[in-house]
Design an enzyme around this catalytic site. Structure first.
Site, PDB file in Angstrom:
ATOM      1  N   SER F  96      11.510  -3.594  -0.889  1.00  0.00           N
ATOM      2  CA  SER F  96      10.756  -3.426  -2.129  1.00  0.00           C
ATOM      3  C   SER F  96       9.391  -2.784  -1.945  1.00  0.00           C
ATOM      4  CB  SER F  96      10.604  -4.774  -2.840  1.00  0.00           C
ATOM      5  OG  SER F  96       9.669  -5.572  -2.188  1.00  0.00           O
ATOM      6  N   LYS F 139       6.129 -11.916  -8.759  1.00  0.00           N
ATOM      7  CA  LYS F 139       5.241 -10.816  -8.368  1.00  0.00           C
ATOM      8  C   LYS F 139       4.221 -10.511  -9.462  1.00  0.00           C
ATOM      9  CE  LYS F 139       8.419  -8.377  -5.218  1.00  0.00           C
ATOM     10  NZ  LYS F 139       9.411  -7.291  -5.109  1.00  0.00           N
TER      11      LYS F 139
END
Ligand SMILES: [Ca+2]
Ligand SMILES: [Ca+2]
Ligand SMILES: [Ca+2]
Ligand SMILES: [Ca+2]
Ligand SMILES: [Ca+2]
Ligand SMILES: [Ca+2]
Ligand SMILES: [Ca+2]
Ligand SMILES: [Ca+2]
Ligand SMILES: [Ca+2]
Ligand SMILES: [Ca+2]
Ligand SMILES: [Ca+2]
Ligand SMILES: [Ca+2]
Lengths: 208, 208, 208, 208, 208, 208
Positions: F96, F139
């Site tokens: 990611s 996140k």
């Protein structure tokens, strides 16, 4: 559980393969890309040893038979090749992406456009034979779901197709092949991709 | 369970070997292929360490005895060699493909055609001796099934053939050898393959 | 269970050693072979780390003392050396082949013929000392069976010979040595092998 | 159980160290040898990582302080160095051979003769400090048995000597040091070894 | 259990760090040393991967910001750097020696003298930030015992100091920093070490 | 448990990413830095194989599409690139950070300033597609806490944002993208950083 869809053929070096996983079939993308270099081959995408060997075989076959595909052999020393198979977190292995890898490499080194809505699965050998692979039924169903229209397979996989109920596959066209030359002839059009890289041989740049 | 068949001799560098697996004997193909390069040897096909060493021994033997086979030694620095043993998903090991590997390499570096319907099994040593190997009975039966007509073996394996019921092997011709020179003389014809690579020494290409 | 026999001295670089295995003693062959190259040392034969180190020590000793054996030091940069120990499927380890390896390398780089019916066992050190090794009794019996007539050993192994019943060894000649120079003087004749490689220094070939 | 004896100082690059093993103390020999090359450092003798690092530190120290020992720095690029520690079958590790390694390397690169009947043990640091090591009592007894007369140790190991009964060590001379320069001054005589290598700088040989 | 003491600043490239071990805090020495070469970085001292990465980050930072420290960038290609952390038998790991490593490397490449009685601990990032590290209390007590007078820490470690009883630390001076530039300004004097290496750019020596 | 804060955009090559750990979300910094060299890519920060592959893909993509970002391709052979992800003791893995890495590399090779208060998360493919990643909710919360104002995500992650309670994210601006070109256009301003490196092509320095 993430099923992929066919994504077009705008870019050189990107070819659609078929994968067989624990949760069923899926399509995958082989991405081959060139950058000015010295002939290094890099592989990413969490690939197992057998799949890495497939890429090495495909590269060796392409180098040994470059004239068959109108590639100037000197190009191999002037460009680095990177082959990636998304997604990066998923481990992948097995020989069945061999013909997809060779097709992607050939498209990268010729900048020829890949036929639309086409997928393929098959092992490659060093002399260019296309060997049968497993998981055919699951792969075909995944191809349909992903909007694939044509599929390239080894002739020895024809028997696996005959075992699938005809209704499921009546919209699909199957190409059964023995040799890599047939795969390339079927998969790559004679058109260049949009914005092709200029692969004309040029003097290797040395700074003044 | 997939038993292979003999596949012809059109291509340089492809030689038929005999393998002994947990499910019986089988034939295998050693594929050796050249591409312009710098003398690198690459090996694929899920090979174990002993089998990789066989390829290294074969290559070293060929380099040390190139004159015996009419190969210009400078070729070894101008071409890369790739040796592959299909199928890629099957692990393979053991020294018994040694003489098959040397034959494949010699065919690749001379472009001489391999004799038809011929298979072989035997370990190679660095001084070119041919050592006996195991699994002879299973290998021979597999060779018959695969349409092989002639087989090359180490002289020390003759005793294993004598133990096989004569009826099973009456259609097969056996060649018992001590030295690699005999193998090459038996296995490679003096004809070139179709579309041979031009191995004439040429100036190493440097781009202008 | 396969016991080997002495096999002659026609070829440069092949020297008979003595091994000690779980099933008793045996002879083994160290094969050293040169091919045009750049000084690379390759090792095959399923060798363990200690045995690989023996080859590295032998090579370093030979390079450091080349004048002692009339070898032009520049040869080491012009030839690749391959050392193989058959049979390839048998794992081998231990330092006791050290003096055999040095003798094989010296024969390869001088093309001097090895004395007939001779075998040896002993560890080599970097300054050329010959150290004692184990399994002497089993090794000697194997040597006899294999038709060996003379054996080279470290002086420190003399006590192991004295413990063997005299009847068993009355046909064998033993040479006890301290230094590698003595081994080479005993083992290599001043004759060249048949068809020696031409090791005269020649211009490194660059293609036109 | 094999206890070694002191073996003289005829050869450059061989220095006696002291080892501490599971079966007590012993002496060991560090053998450093040069051959024409490009500055490669090779290590053999079944050495563990810490002992290999000692050799790397010794080499780096020698290169960084070459003028201190009258060594022309260009020599390091013109010779390969091999360091071996017999016997090859015995695994060895630990930092305590550091000062012995540096002494052996310095003797090799100067061809200066090592003092007779001298042994040493101590860790080396990159700035040339001599650190204390363990097993002193066992090492000293082994040195006596092996006919050693003088021993070099780190000053921080003096306390370990004071704990040994005086009778055992009355025939031994101890040198306690802080810095590698003191070790070299004590250990290397100003005499050259017999038949020294000619380390005068010569043109790197290129064949015509 | 061996507690080290501060050892002076005579030598370039030696900087005192603080370590946190299972048996409490201790000081450690980072030794960086140059020898003529080609820019190779070698690491010894039984270092774990994270600590090796610290050295790589420090080296990359120094190369990218050489002008900030008045280092001619071409020096990095003309010298090999060795970084050692005694003692060699003790495994070491963690990022907290990062700023000590950069200080040692900077001292080596400038031959600037390190401030006396100074120690430091802190992680380095590639853009030169100084990150906080653990074990501060144990490290500070060890520094005191070792005769350290000044300590450099990340600003984010100030809170750890405030938790220590003031009596323990009243003789210590603390410097809290954000950036590596501050560390170097605090740690390196403008004086050269005794007998500095001559780092003036000189022609790379090629033998005639 | 150490939550990081946004830290400004003064330095080229430093880009803020979003990470998903066992203890929740966090921001991380990708630091890319250039130093004069030969095109070597170094990676530190305790990175797992998948994350290392992300960096390799990003580098290959940048080389293959350098013209798209106004980078002279010859720069890649004249500078070494180091990518570090603090903190060094924390193991990191996963794909990611792919788009963050490419953005950092592009900023390093153009010296363009990164937009302030911006973070991003997404997998990169070799043809420049931005793939969705996991842990979006955690996140985003971490980004908010860290004072981030804008976030770049894959279009396929839009559904994950829609599942977050609107109150939590009303102060954040989201950019959903398909292609890396969009990321770079959003993330890099047309301003240079303060004290940019001079990336003008210069003659490779050879010492006189
Ligand atoms: Ca998928
Ligand atoms: Ca497969
Ligand atoms: Ca089969
Ligand atoms: Ca076998
Ligand atoms: Ca045998
Ligand atoms: Ca042994
Ligand atoms: Ca001993
Ligand atoms: Ca020790
Ligand atoms: Ca300590
Ligand atoms: Ca730490
Ligand atoms: Ca954090
Ligand atoms: Ca991830």
């Amino acid at each position: 559980f993430d099923k992929d869809l066919y994504e077009g053929n705008e870019v050189a070096g990107v070819v659609t393969g078929l994968a067989w996983t624990q949760v069923g079939g899926d399509i995958l993308f082989i991405e081959a890309s060139l950058s000015p270099g010295k002939g290094k081959l890099s592989l990413t995408g969490n690939l197992g040893d057998v799949m890495k060997e497939s890429a090495a075989i495909a590269m060796a076959y392409l180098k040994a038979h470059s004239r068959k595909f109108n590639i100037d052999n000197r190009l191999f020393d002037l460009w680095d090749v990177h082959v990636h198979v998304p997604a990066g977190a998923t481990p992948k292995d097995g020989p069945s992406a061999g013909i997809t890898m060779l097709t992607a490499l050939t498209s990268a080194f010729t900048q020829r456009r890949v036929k639309t809505h086409l997928a393929m699965t098959g092992e490659i050998t060093l002399r260019g034979k296309v060997l049968p692979v497993g998981g055919i039924k699951e792969k075909i169903l995944a191809a349909k779901r992903a909007n694939i229209k044509e599929i390239i397979l080894s002739k020895s996989n024809r028997k696996d197709i005959l075992e699938i109920k005809e209704d499921y596959i009546k919209d699909l066209v199957f190409h059964y092949v023995n040799e890599m030359k047939e795969v390339i002839d079927l998969a790559l059009t004679n058109e260049k991709v949009k914005d092709p890289i200029d692969l004309t041989l040029m003097e290797k740049v040395t700074l003044p």
